[in-house]
Design an enzyme around this catalytic site. Sequence first.
Site, PDB file in Angstrom:
ATOM      1  CB  THR A 230      63.386 -49.973  20.024  1.00  0.00           C
ATOM      2  OG1 THR A 230      63.551 -48.870  19.093  1.00  0.00           O
ATOM      3  CG2 THR A 230      63.218 -49.745  21.367  1.00  0.00           C
TER       4      THR A 230
ATOM      5  CG  ASP B 268      56.935 -54.212  17.534  1.00  0.00           C
ATOM      6  OD1 ASP B 268      57.996 -53.966  17.546  1.00  0.00           O
ATOM      7  OD2 ASP B 268      56.054 -54.658  16.868  1.00  0.00           O
TER       8      ASP B 268
ATOM      9  N   GLY C 267      57.542 -49.457   9.779  1.00  0.00           N
ATOM     10  CA  GLY C 267      58.906 -48.724   8.923  1.00  0.00           C
ATOM     11  C   GLY C 267      59.705 -49.848   8.687  1.00  0.00           C
TER      12      GLY C 267
ATOM     13  CD  GLU D  67      56.083 -54.682  13.605  1.00  0.00           C
ATOM     14  OE1 GLU D  67      57.131 -54.349  13.883  1.00  0.00           O
ATOM     15  OE2 GLU D  67      55.126 -53.608  12.847  1.00  0.00           O
TER      16      GLU D  67
END
Length: 229
Positions: free
Chosen positions: A35, A87, A102, A109
């Site tokens: 994404t 994100d 994942g 992050e």
Amino acid sequence: MTQGLTQDGAKRMAARHALEFVEDGMSLGLGTGTTSAIFIQELGERVKGGLKVRGIATSAASQKLAESLSIPITNFEETPELDLAIDGADEVGPGLALIKGGGGALLREKIVESAARKFIVIADSSKLVQKLGKFPLPVEVIQMAKPTVERRLAALGLNPKLRHHADGSKYITDENNFILDCFCGEIDDPAKTAADIRAIVGVVEHGLFLNMASFALIASDQGVAKVAR
Ligand code: 5RP
């Protein structure tokens, strides 16, 4: 996932919607995963059209993608605080509690998203859950500590398994650590689980992102819903 709209289509809708929150001159946290990759590609189109932004990427892969699209890259020396991070997530639970990692990028992050004034989650509606934990919870560990951390996670009932690539080789993060994926099932008290994991020496970071997201853009064939904390 939904009639008519594929999961990839929903990811694209969420990613495109997030662009509406990007303003000229902003410093951005660039996420990792499919994404986020769509978001970075769309952002690249806007940069080509004259938008001025700079970004810090949450993984080597996202940095490479951003650079290939001529999105200027910065760092925390130059830009200690970011305007906005965008994100994906593996699961989005009540209160916007997230499981992330994942894609193996949980450490960067968490660093990037905690340095951002606003953090927007972009996801298709399959990521929404009533309780976190169906998706295995990633825990990043120092390589030499893996056996001891694994035993302690097992003692907490979290059922850790060392992450491997499809070819059977051990998965190594951008920071040269291992990942233990915890197949723990439903997490009743995410804050307690986060604290229990954090207390283990040798753990670098875990994939529970609690009280971090500002809001989520969740796409389905009903459109994009802005989900508040
Ligand atoms: C990477 C992540 C990703 O945000 C998460 O895995 C979602 O990925 P995708 O957008 O491919 O479903 O946490 O570490």
